[in-house]
Design a protein around this motif. Structure first.
Motif, PDB file in Angstrom:
ATOM      1  N   GLY A 156       0.791  -1.227   0.000  1.00 20.71           N
ATOM      2  CA  GLY A 156       0.000   0.000   0.000  1.00 20.71           C
ATOM      3  C   GLY A 156       0.817   1.268   0.000  1.00 20.71           C
ATOM      4  O   GLY A 156       0.285   2.349   0.277  1.00 20.71           O
ATOM      5  N   ALA A 157       2.119   1.183  -0.320  1.00 23.39           N
ATOM      6  CA  ALA A 157       2.980   2.372  -0.312  1.00 23.39           C
ATOM      7  C   ALA A 157       3.991   2.291  -1.450  1.00 23.39           C
ATOM      8  O   ALA A 157       5.180   2.525  -1.255  1.00 23.39           O
ATOM      9  CB  ALA A 157       3.689   2.500   1.035  1.00 23.39           C
ATOM     10  N   ALA A 158       3.502   1.984  -2.653  1.00 24.63           N
ATOM     11  CA  ALA A 158       4.399   1.672  -3.765  1.00 24.63           C
ATOM     12  C   ALA A 158       5.357   2.809  -4.104  1.00 24.63           C
ATOM     13  O   ALA A 158       6.580   2.639  -4.106  1.00 24.63           O
ATOM     14  CB  ALA A 158       3.584   1.292  -4.997  1.00 24.63           C
ATOM     15  N   GLY A 159       4.813   3.988  -4.417  1.00 23.96           N
ATOM     16  CA  GLY A 159       5.664   5.100  -4.817  1.00 23.96           C
ATOM     17  C   GLY A 159       6.506   5.628  -3.683  1.00 23.96           C
ATOM     18  O   GLY A 159       7.695   5.924  -3.854  1.00 23.96           O
ATOM     19  N   TYR A 160       5.911   5.736  -2.502  1.00 31.49           N
ATOM     20  CA  TYR A 160       6.630   6.245  -1.330  1.00 31.49           C
ATOM     21  C   TYR A 160       7.819   5.354  -1.000  1.00 31.49           C
ATOM     22  O   TYR A 160       8.953   5.817  -0.842  1.00 31.49           O
ATOM     23  CB  TYR A 160       5.676   6.318  -0.134  1.00 31.49           C
ATOM     24  CG  TYR A 160       6.337   6.771   1.149  1.00 31.49           C
ATOM     25  CD1 TYR A 160       6.316   8.111   1.514  1.00 31.49           C
ATOM     26  CD2 TYR A 160       6.978   5.869   1.998  1.00 31.49           C
ATOM     27  CE1 TYR A 160       6.926   8.539   2.682  1.00 31.49           C
ATOM     28  CE2 TYR A 160       7.590   6.280   3.160  1.00 31.49           C
ATOM     29  CZ  TYR A 160       7.563   7.618   3.500  1.00 31.49           C
ATOM     30  OH  TYR A 160       8.179   8.035   4.654  1.00 31.49           O
ATOM     31  N   SER A 161       7.573   4.072  -0.873  1.00 33.84           N
ATOM     32  CA  SER A 161       8.627   3.148  -0.473  1.00 33.84           C
ATOM     33  C   SER A 161       9.707   3.035  -1.547  1.00 33.84           C
ATOM     34  O   SER A 161      10.903   3.006  -1.241  1.00 33.84           O
ATOM     35  CB  SER A 161       8.032   1.775  -0.168  1.00 33.84           C
ATOM     36  OG  SER A 161       9.011   0.916   0.381  1.00 33.84           O
ATOM     37  N   ALA A 162       9.295   3.000  -2.820  1.00 38.67           N
ATOM     38  CA  ALA A 162      10.280   2.896  -3.897  1.00 38.67           C
ATOM     39  C   ALA A 162      11.222   4.095  -3.902  1.00 38.67           C
ATOM     40  O   ALA A 162      12.429   3.970  -4.158  1.00 38.67           O
ATOM     41  CB  ALA A 162       9.579   2.775  -5.246  1.00 38.67           C
ATOM     42  N   GLU A 206      -2.859   4.483   9.148  1.00 39.21           N
ATOM     43  CA  GLU A 206      -3.591   3.219   9.215  1.00 39.21           C
ATOM     44  C   GLU A 206      -2.951   2.144   8.350  1.00 39.21           C
ATOM     45  O   GLU A 206      -3.256   0.953   8.517  1.00 39.21           O
ATOM     46  CB  GLU A 206      -5.043   3.446   8.782  1.00 39.21           C
ATOM     47  CG  GLU A 206      -5.884   4.260   9.764  1.00 39.21           C
ATOM     48  CD  GLU A 206      -5.536   5.733   9.784  1.00 39.21           C
ATOM     49  OE1 GLU A 206      -5.895   6.413  10.763  1.00 39.21           O
ATOM     50  OE2 GLU A 206      -4.904   6.216   8.805  1.00 39.21           O
ATOM     51  N   ARG A 207      -2.077   2.522   7.439  1.00 41.06           N
ATOM     52  CA  ARG A 207      -1.424   1.542   6.567  1.00 41.06           C
ATOM     53  C   ARG A 207      -0.092   1.045   7.128  1.00 41.06           C
ATOM     54  O   ARG A 207       0.517   0.145   6.539  1.00 41.06           O
ATOM     55  CB  ARG A 207      -1.208   2.140   5.173  1.00 41.06           C
ATOM     56  CG  ARG A 207      -2.509   2.364   4.427  1.00 41.06           C
ATOM     57  CD  ARG A 207      -2.295   2.544   2.946  1.00 41.06           C
ATOM     58  NE  ARG A 207      -3.584   2.628   2.260  1.00 41.06           N
ATOM     59  CZ  ARG A 207      -3.750   2.532   0.955  1.00 41.06           C
ATOM     60  NH1 ARG A 207      -2.694   2.370   0.169  1.00 41.06           N
ATOM     61  NH2 ARG A 207      -4.952   2.595   0.417  1.00 41.06           N
ATOM     62  N   ILE A 208       0.370   1.614   8.204  1.00 44.69           N
ATOM     63  CA  ILE A 208       1.629   1.151   8.785  1.00 44.69           C
ATOM     64  C   ILE A 208       1.426  -0.261   9.334  1.00 44.69           C
ATOM     65  O   ILE A 208       0.503  -0.500  10.131  1.00 44.69           O
ATOM     66  CB  ILE A 208       2.102   2.093   9.914  1.00 44.69           C
ATOM     67  CG1 ILE A 208       2.417   3.480   9.331  1.00 44.69           C
ATOM     68  CG2 ILE A 208       3.314   1.519  10.626  1.00 44.69           C
ATOM     69  CD1 ILE A 208       2.777   4.501  10.370  1.00 44.69           C
ATOM     70  N   PRO A 209       2.230  -1.229   8.921  1.00 42.63           N
ATOM     71  CA  PRO A 209       2.054  -2.609   9.407  1.00 42.63           C
ATOM     72  C   PRO A 209       2.121  -2.693  10.927  1.00 42.63           C
ATOM     73  O   PRO A 209       2.953  -2.035  11.573  1.00 42.63           O
ATOM     74  CB  PRO A 209       3.233  -3.352   8.757  1.00 42.63           C
ATOM     75  CG  PRO A 209       3.553  -2.558   7.532  1.00 42.63           C
ATOM     76  CD  PRO A 209       3.312  -1.127   7.922  1.00 42.63           C
ATOM     77  N   ARG A 210       1.250  -3.492  11.509  1.00 44.20           N
ATOM     78  CA  ARG A 210       1.212  -3.629  12.958  1.00 44.20           C
ATOM     79  C   ARG A 210       2.519  -4.193  13.507  1.00 44.20           C
ATOM     80  O   ARG A 210       2.892  -3.922  14.643  1.00 44.20           O
ATOM     81  CB  ARG A 210       0.037  -4.525  13.379  1.00 44.20           C
ATOM     82  CG  ARG A 210      -1.324  -3.937  13.044  1.00 44.20           C
ATOM     83  CD  ARG A 210      -2.459  -4.775  13.585  1.00 44.20           C
ATOM     84  NE  ARG A 210      -2.440  -6.150  13.100  1.00 44.20           N
ATOM     85  CZ  ARG A 210      -2.891  -6.544  11.918  1.00 44.20           C
ATOM     86  NH1 ARG A 210      -3.401  -5.658  11.078  1.00 44.20           N
ATOM     87  NH2 ARG A 210      -2.860  -7.819  11.561  1.00 44.20           N
ATOM     88  N   ALA A 211       3.235  -4.955  12.685  1.00 40.52           N
ATOM     89  CA  ALA A 211       4.485  -5.568  13.136  1.00 40.52           C
ATOM     90  C   ALA A 211       5.558  -4.536  13.440  1.00 40.52           C
ATOM     91  O   ALA A 211       6.559  -4.850  14.096  1.00 40.52           O
ATOM     92  CB  ALA A 211       5.000  -6.542  12.075  1.00 40.52           C
ATOM     93  N   THR A 212       5.361  -3.279  12.997  1.00 44.70           N
ATOM     94  CA  THR A 212       6.382  -2.270  13.282  1.00 44.70           C
ATOM     95  C   THR A 212       6.486  -1.955  14.770  1.00 44.70           C
ATOM     96  O   THR A 212       7.442  -1.308  15.197  1.00 44.70           O
ATOM     97  CB  THR A 212       6.109  -0.964  12.504  1.00 44.70           C
ATOM     98  OG1 THR A 212       4.805  -0.479  12.848  1.00 44.70           O
ATOM     99  CG2 THR A 212       6.208  -1.196  11.004  1.00 44.70           C
ATOM    100  N   VAL A 213       5.516  -2.423  15.554  1.00 49.25           N
ATOM    101  CA  VAL A 213       5.631  -2.252  17.005  1.00 49.25           C
ATOM    102  C   VAL A 213       6.900  -2.930  17.523  1.00 49.25           C
ATOM    103  O   VAL A 213       7.466  -2.531  18.548  1.00 49.25           O
ATOM    104  CB  VAL A 213       4.367  -2.790  17.726  1.00 49.25           C
ATOM    105  CG1 VAL A 213       4.307  -4.314  17.634  1.00 49.25           C
ATOM    106  CG2 VAL A 213       4.325  -2.327  19.168  1.00 49.25           C
ATOM    107  N   LEU A 214       7.364  -3.953  16.805  1.00 53.99           N
ATOM    108  CA  LEU A 214       8.595  -4.639  17.202  1.00 53.99           C
ATOM    109  C   LEU A 214       9.812  -3.731  17.082  1.00 53.99           C
ATOM    110  O   LEU A 214      10.864  -4.006  17.664  1.00 53.99           O
ATOM    111  CB  LEU A 214       8.809  -5.875  16.316  1.00 53.99           C
ATOM    112  CG  LEU A 214       7.721  -6.950  16.360  1.00 53.99           C
ATOM    113  CD1 LEU A 214       8.001  -8.018  15.306  1.00 53.99           C
ATOM    114  CD2 LEU A 214       7.633  -7.556  17.747  1.00 53.99           C
TER     115      LEU A 214
END
Length: 269
Positions: A156-162, A206-214
């Protein structure tokens, strides 16, 4: 994989040195400018919004303002000329960034080019324009601000992440090009930061993966600025921030990081 514990090159003195910060009008850029000024740097604030820059400059003794649009090559050239007119910088922090979190099919025509223009092309053009003077002096440091998303694939973050992957690649290429010139390179890669970016881009948080809490949860801009300035002064090659995020990236294979992001992040309807 390089992390906050990656080997350091020659330390960079900040006190009394001319330090450029792009994207300095708010968020991490403004926090970095305050942190660097607090360490004695003479900060050059670069962004598009004059009023915001002048308000920040009023807080920071010895600072100066360069107003420019870094989204175009001409804008970068004009900003570089103004920067050099005041003296060759010791450190250039390429922090300016933009871009919404959108899947590839959600991205309007042409918006990917805008997302690549800033941060990636802006950093490239400013590096190209400022580096010859830094090489001639045989010292200096380019600091590239990316994101931890440059070390994994975020749904869900194609352009941003690239674009952040591109900045990471640029840092490595510039380091290779400038080996032996006295000009160093530091890559800063924060995990989730509590910044105005999310206010300007509703729906992104809301699109930030929940696993980033790690990775240690949401860090303040002041924390990232302090850790980033520490990395610059230490001459680090790469600093993933904060330390917990660096630990996760260092110990988790990239395919696993991307799998975790996919399992706990945005999913296409």
């Amino acid at each position: 994989m390089a992390t906050a514990s990656a080997s350091a090159s020659t330390p960079t003195k900040l006190s009394g040195q001319r330090v450029v910060v792009t994207g300095a009008s708010s968020g991490i850029g403004a926090a970095l400018a305050r942190e660097l000024a607090g360490r004695g740097a003479e900060v050059v604030l670069v962004a598009r919004t004059r009023t915001a820059l002048e308000a920040l400059s009023a807080e920071l003794p010895g600072s100066s303002v360069v107003v420019g649009d870094l989204a175009t090559a001409a804008g970068c050239a004009a900003a570089a000329g103004e920067i050099l007119a005041g003296g060759v910088p010791e450190v250039v922090v390429h922090n300016a960034g933009a871009g919404r979190w959108l899947a590839v099919d959600e991205t309007p025509e042409g918006e990917a080019a805008t997302m690549m223009a800033v941060p990636y092309l802006a950093a490239f053009e400013l590096t190209r324009a400022l580096t010859p003077a830094m090489i001639a002096r045989r010292r200096g440091r380019h600091v590239y601000m990316t994101s931890v998303s440059a070390f994994l694939h975020v749904p869900g973050a194609a352009g941003y992440s690239a674009a952040r992957w591109a900045v990471r690649g640029l840092a490595g290429q510039v380091r290779a090009d400038l080996r032996g010139t006295g000009v160093g390179v530091t890559l800063l890669a924060p995990a989730e930061v509590d910044s105005p970016y999310f206010d300007h881009n509703p729906g992104t948080r809301e699109r930030i993966p929940r696993a980033t809490v790690l990775m240690g949860g949401r860090a303040s801009t002041t924390t990232i600025a302090r850790l980033g300035a520490d990395a610059v002064e230490a001459g680090r090659r790469t600093a993933i921030l904060p330390r917990q995020a660096a630990l996760v990236v260092r110990t988790t294979p990239p395919p696993v990081l991307s799998w975790l992001a996919a399992r706990t992040g945005w999913r296409h309807p």
